[in-house]
Structures are given as structure tokens and as C-alpha cells.
Design a protein around this motif. Sequence first.
Motif, PDB file in Angstrom:
ATOM      1  N   PRO A   1       0.833  -1.210   0.000  1.00  0.00           N
ATOM      2  CA  PRO A   1       0.000   0.000   0.000  1.00  0.00           C
ATOM      3  C   PRO A   1       0.860   1.248   0.000  1.00  0.00           C
ATOM      4  CG  PRO A   1       0.079  -0.957   2.194  1.00  0.00           C
ATOM      5  CD  PRO A   1       0.809  -1.916   1.295  1.00  0.00           C
ATOM      6  N   GLN A   2       0.368   2.296  -0.629  1.00  0.00           N
ATOM      7  CA  GLN A   2       1.124   3.551  -0.676  1.00  0.00           C
ATOM      8  C   GLN A   2       1.309   4.123   0.728  1.00  0.00           C
ATOM      9  OE1 GLN A   2       2.485   3.323  -4.080  1.00  0.00           O
ATOM     10  NE2 GLN A   2       2.688   5.405  -3.329  1.00  0.00           N
ATOM     11  N   GLN A   3       0.333   3.899   1.606  1.00  0.00           N
ATOM     12  CA  GLN A   3       0.475   4.316   2.999  1.00  0.00           C
ATOM     13  C   GLN A   3       0.165   3.128   3.913  1.00  0.00           C
ATOM     14  OE1 GLN A   3      -2.244   7.083   5.494  1.00  0.00           O
ATOM     15  NE2 GLN A   3      -0.459   8.347   5.014  1.00  0.00           N
ATOM     16  N   VAL A   4       1.109   2.811   4.783  1.00  0.00           N
ATOM     17  CA  VAL A   4       0.911   1.760   5.783  1.00  0.00           C
ATOM     18  C   VAL A   4       0.503   2.432   7.091  1.00  0.00           C
ATOM     19  CG1 VAL A   4       2.006  -0.090   7.092  1.00  0.00           C
ATOM     20  CG2 VAL A   4       2.579   0.240   4.677  1.00  0.00           C
ATOM     21  N   VAL A   5      -0.635   2.018   7.634  1.00  0.00           N
ATOM     22  CA  VAL A   5      -1.130   2.582   8.890  1.00  0.00           C
ATOM     23  C   VAL A   5      -0.764   1.628  10.029  1.00  0.00           C
ATOM     24  CG1 VAL A   5      -3.143   3.374  10.175  1.00  0.00           C
ATOM     25  CG2 VAL A   5      -3.006   3.744   7.697  1.00  0.00           C
ATOM     26  N   ILE A   6      -0.070   2.171  11.027  1.00  0.00           N
ATOM     27  CA  ILE A   6       0.361   1.406  12.190  1.00  0.00           C
ATOM     28  C   ILE A   6      -0.523   1.757  13.382  1.00  0.00           C
ATOM     29  CG2 ILE A   6       2.266   0.949  13.788  1.00  0.00           C
ATOM     30  CD1 ILE A   6       2.765  -0.044  10.940  1.00  0.00           C
ATOM     31  N   HIS A   7      -1.049   0.765  14.057  1.00  0.00           N
ATOM     32  CA  HIS A   7      -1.819   0.984  15.279  1.00  0.00           C
ATOM     33  C   HIS A   7      -0.914   0.710  16.482  1.00  0.00           C
ATOM     34  CE1 HIS A   7      -6.197   0.794  13.719  1.00  0.00           C
ATOM     35  NE2 HIS A   7      -5.384   1.078  12.710  1.00  0.00           N
ATOM     36  N   SER A   8      -0.853   1.660  17.390  1.00  0.00           N
ATOM     37  CA  SER A   8      -0.059   1.489  18.606  1.00  0.00           C
ATOM     38  C   SER A   8      -0.557   2.470  19.665  1.00  0.00           C
ATOM     39  CB  SER A   8       1.428   1.765  18.326  1.00  0.00           C
ATOM     40  OG  SER A   8       2.166   1.772  19.542  1.00  0.00           O
ATOM     41  N   PRO A   9      -0.580   2.057  20.924  1.00  0.00           N
ATOM     42  CA  PRO A   9      -0.938   3.012  21.990  1.00  0.00           C
ATOM     43  C   PRO A   9       0.097   4.123  22.103  1.00  0.00           C
ATOM     44  CG  PRO A   9      -0.255   0.901  22.919  1.00  0.00           C
ATOM     45  CD  PRO A   9      -0.380   0.694  21.449  1.00  0.00           C
ATOM     46  N   LEU A  10       1.279   3.926  21.527  1.00  0.00           N
ATOM     47  CA  LEU A  10       2.337   4.939  21.572  1.00  0.00           C
ATOM     48  C   LEU A  10       2.364   5.807  20.315  1.00  0.00           C
ATOM     49  CD1 LEU A  10       5.216   2.685  22.985  1.00  0.00           C
ATOM     50  CD2 LEU A  10       3.698   4.217  24.254  1.00  0.00           C
ATOM     51  N   GLY A  11       1.423   5.620  19.420  1.00  0.00           N
ATOM     52  CA  GLY A  11       1.382   6.392  18.188  1.00  0.00           C
ATOM     53  C   GLY A  11       1.111   7.862  18.444  1.00  0.00           C
ATOM     54  N   LYS A  12       1.526   8.703  17.484  1.00  0.00           N
ATOM     55  CA  LYS A  12       1.357  10.158  17.606  1.00  0.00           C
ATOM     56  C   LYS A  12       0.466  10.735  16.513  1.00  0.00           C
ATOM     57  CE  LYS A  12       4.348  10.349  21.018  1.00  0.00           C
ATOM     58  NZ  LYS A  12       3.908  10.650  22.412  1.00  0.00           N
ATOM     59  N   ASN A  13      -0.186   9.865  15.711  1.00  0.00           N
ATOM     60  CA  ASN A  13      -1.015  10.325  14.597  1.00  0.00           C
ATOM     61  C   ASN A  13      -0.201  11.164  13.599  1.00  0.00           C
ATOM     62  OD1 ASN A  13      -3.316   9.070  15.678  1.00  0.00           O
ATOM     63  ND2 ASN A  13      -3.770  10.861  16.938  1.00  0.00           N
ATOM     64  N   GLY A  14       1.044  10.775  13.415  1.00  0.00           N
ATOM     65  CA  GLY A  14       1.907  11.480  12.479  1.00  0.00           C
ATOM     66  C   GLY A  14       2.124  10.669  11.210  1.00  0.00           C
ATOM     67  N   VAL A  15       2.586  11.343  10.167  1.00  0.00           N
ATOM     68  CA  VAL A  15       2.849  10.700   8.885  1.00  0.00           C
ATOM     69  C   VAL A  15       4.326  10.853   8.554  1.00  0.00           C
ATOM     70  CG1 VAL A  15       2.343  10.665   6.412  1.00  0.00           C
ATOM     71  CG2 VAL A  15       0.503  11.077   8.057  1.00  0.00           C
ATOM     72  N   LEU A  16       4.976   9.749   8.235  1.00  0.00           N
ATOM     73  CA  LEU A  16       6.394   9.731   7.905  1.00  0.00           C
ATOM     74  C   LEU A  16       6.542   9.456   6.414  1.00  0.00           C
ATOM     75  CD1 LEU A  16       9.386   9.636   8.968  1.00  0.00           C
ATOM     76  CD2 LEU A  16       9.069   7.151   9.153  1.00  0.00           C
ATOM     77  N   ALA A  17       7.161  10.385   5.692  1.00  0.00           N
ATOM     78  CA  ALA A  17       7.381  10.208   4.255  1.00  0.00           C
ATOM     79  C   ALA A  17       8.495   9.189   4.028  1.00  0.00           C
ATOM     80  CB  ALA A  17       7.743  11.537   3.607  1.00  0.00           C
TER      81      ALA A  17
END
Length: 547
Positions: A117-133
Motif C-alpha cells: 500500500p502507498q500508505q501503511v497505517v500502524i496501530h499502537s498506543p504509543l502512536g502520535k497520529n503522524g505521517v512519515l514520508a
Amino acid sequence: MATNPAANLRKTTPAQRRLAAALEALHALQQHGLSVFNTSEFSRTDREALMGAGFLQPIIQGWYMSASPSTKPGDTTPWIAGMKDFIAAYCNARFGADWCVSAEYSLKLHAGTTLLPQQVVIHSPLGKNGVLALPNGFSLMDYQARDFPASDRRDSVGNVRTMTLAHALLKTPENFFRASAQDAQVALLSISDASELSRLLAQGNHSTIAGRLAGAFRAAGRDAIADDIVGFMRALGNQVTEANPFEIPPRIVPGDRTESPYVSRLRLMWASMRDDVESAFPRDEPGRPDDVAAFMQAVEDVYVTDAYHSLSIEGYRVTPELIRHVASGDWDEDIHEQDRQSRDAMAAHGYWLAHNEVKVSIRKIFDGANAGDVLKGDHGAWFRAMFAPSVTAGLLAVTDLAGYRGHQVYIRNAQHVPPPREAVREMMPVLFELLRDERSAAVRAVLGHFMFVFIHPYMDGNGRLGRFIMNAMLASGGFPWTVLRLEDRDRYMATLNAASGQGDIRSFTTFVAQSLDAAQDAQVDLLQDDGALDADIEEDDSQRPRG
């Protein structure tokens, strides 16, 4: 005379010695199966030497991936090969074990998807809702998951942490069944019974989701699982209304057995593509030729043209003269030392040997054997013949030609990543089964070629073998040998990529059909020329004195 290692070492430059030491460090890491590395895993000297020589490429700051010095600018292959490894290594470093990919991507991975996928979405309780190019237009989003799944609802596919298949089905939104229908159906076909799903549905009183999943299973031909879900939920007092989430009714795979997701995908692809292929070709196929000898001579007559274009498509620098030289039997590695060392000459020699094996297979088909069964029995001989010159020259061991590939392969700059080696051994018998049972020679030719290169069962030679398969299957319907030409290479690769990446077989079908039309036109022209020549001969003969 004995060599002096110390003297040889003094002849190397300091830069060469630094690179040699850096390569030793890289090799040690790769021995552990690593292809993606953090800055901390190299000294600065080693890292700079490897990057300068092209053995490392940057991903993001502090992260690097293995590469080849021959990689050209714009080549996406290193990234495609290393992307999953990067996701796993980066997320493990940042989140520890508390992460997994989204429900949608989890479902795709469990379904054996070959696309990234062009964007991989990671689920984690430590996530920051940020996007890394990431390289080549890809990105990674770290979603702060407040309902992060418990450990018994998490799994892994390869080194990527996922949700379990059952939990991913529960969490996947309804539109996934429309947007990624094939992945959804493969996932459904991978469920053997309703036990785990029913437990998860009951724990949350998910009546609406239960109705959607029951409707999806029933649409996919798995009535027993649908009945179990509905019956169990209603027994607990839940009101369940079935609703089919698929926009287009799925193609039903015969039987009620659970197969590998790779096998299910192959069957679904064939079922969904065959009608588009069949409609693009004449309904009435020529059939077995009355004059088999003339048909086989026509195959031989087009050999030089076919070999030139097929080998050139793969990047070999061959000429018609070299091909004639090989086909004449003059090529001898013991006499022609330059030929023995020539990759191009060995490819031409191997193509000639394989071509002769294909002709043997076509004659078996004309003698009444089933085309799919012949291909199943003979394709290994085609492959071994193609690379026999490399074995003779000592570039390959005989054992290298024993069976299907033992490693992962990647197709340069393609969206599609061939299935893992374990899947190849499951998929190939099913491909032959599909070819055996297919009534249309045109479908056998187009889908046989496409699905063979989709599976990519060998480390090398898949494109050439795919074109041989196409022509053997065309011959099974009486169609002439069809050359896919070098000048059409970009279109050819683009249509295969569309079939693999978007499931669109129509453009590749049109390409093959047009190439076949050109072959038939050439055959008609040749017959007309022969007829005119015969008339000239008769006319000349009539002028001769009688007596």
C-alpha cells in the motif's frame, strides 16, 4: 610462483581496504537475514564507504537499506524489496512489541497480497497520529490506538505484526469489501470454521458486523460458516440481519475446502479474468492443423525472428546472425572460447535448446494429449534446456536447475512482488489444473503466460518461458506462433503490470490478440507469396520444349 598476500595488500589503496572492511561488516549483518539497518549498526567509516560504493541507500534519517552498485537512479526495486523489513525494524525500535498494522492491511497480508500500500497505517498506543514520508511516494502513519488489540488478537505475517485474521475481519470497514473485493474473498476463503469469529462477535454483541460477515460468507459460497454465525448470535438473543457487503457478486470457487490464500487468489483471478480474455478472440478456433508437418515448419521458419525479439526483451544483446550461428549447430563452447564466455551466446544457445523442447511438447498436444497435462510434465525440461549452456560453462551447478526457486525474487520497477517460495509449490499444480480444465486455447495462452510470470517460479527465465507457454497453448488451438516484439516491450510490460497490480487483464489480452493478428497476417502473406512463386514456376515450366 607463490603469491605474497602482504605484497598484494600493499597494492590496494586505503579506500579499497576501507570498502573491503565495510563489506565484511555488511555481510555479517546480512548473514542474520537483515536488509535494513540503523545507523548504530555501522561505524561511520563503514557506512560512508558502503554508501559511496552504492551498497547502502538511505531510507530516512538514521535508516539504510541494502542495494546493488548497479542500481540505476529511479529504480524502485531496492525499496520494494526492503519496505516490509523497514516497517518491522522501525516499528520494533519505536514501539517495542506494542504495534500492528491496520485491520485492512492485516487482512490483505493474511490473504497473501503481493502489493504494497502507498500508505501503511500502524496501530499502537504509543502512536502520535503522524505521517512519515518514505521513498518512492510511500508513507507510514502511526495511529494512536486507544482500543489496541490484546495479545491474543494479534498475529504476524512474516516479520510484520498484524491483527489475527478473525479480528481483522471484525474490524475491517464495510467499504473494504467493495474496494478490495478479491482480498476480502481470499480472506473469507481462508477461514475454516466460524468458531473464532463467533467468539469475538459474541464478546462485543456485534450484531451488525455479524450480519455483514454472514452475508459476505454466503456470497463467497461458504453457506455453512454463514449459518453458524447467524445461528450462534441469534441463540444468544441478538437480532442479526444478513447484508451482502460486496458490490459485485464474487466468483464462487468450487468446493468447500480451505486452501492456501495464494491458491484461492489464483483460482479467483482465473475465474474473474477468463471471460474478458475469451471475448477478445474468435469464438471458432482453427483447431488441430490438418498438416502438422507444415505447421511445425512454420514454427521453425519464424524461429530466428522469435528468438531475437524474446531474448532482446530480456536485455540480451543478440543478433539474428548469432542466433543462426547457434541454431546451425556451429556453436561449441570447447572451440569458441569467446562464445563460451559470452552471456548472450549462452542465452541464444539455451533458447534454441528450449525451443526444440517446446516443439516436442506441441507435437504431443497434436497427438491428442491434454495441453495442461503436457505443460505440467514438460515445462521443467524447457527450463533445464534453457540454462544447460550455463551449466556446461560452469556458471551454474546442475543442482541450480533442480525444481522451483528457493529464494524470494523481485521484478524490476514492478508493483507486483512474486509470492514467497513456499507458495510457488502450492500454486504451480493449480495452474496446470486450471490449464487442463480450460476449454479455450486463447484463454490458456493469455492466462497461462500471465499467471506463470505472476507466480515467477524460477530464479531466471520466467519471461521467456511465459512466452513459450503462450505459444504452446496457442498452438493447442491451431493458432500460429506469435512473436511479441522488442519495439512493443514497454507496452508489453505495462499491460502485465496492470494485470498483476490492478487485476486488469484486458490490456494484456488486447496486446496478445493484436500480436496474434499480426502473426496470422504474416502467415497469409507468406502463403500468398508461395502461391505466386508456384504459379511462376508452372509458367516457366510451360515454356519449356516438350519431347
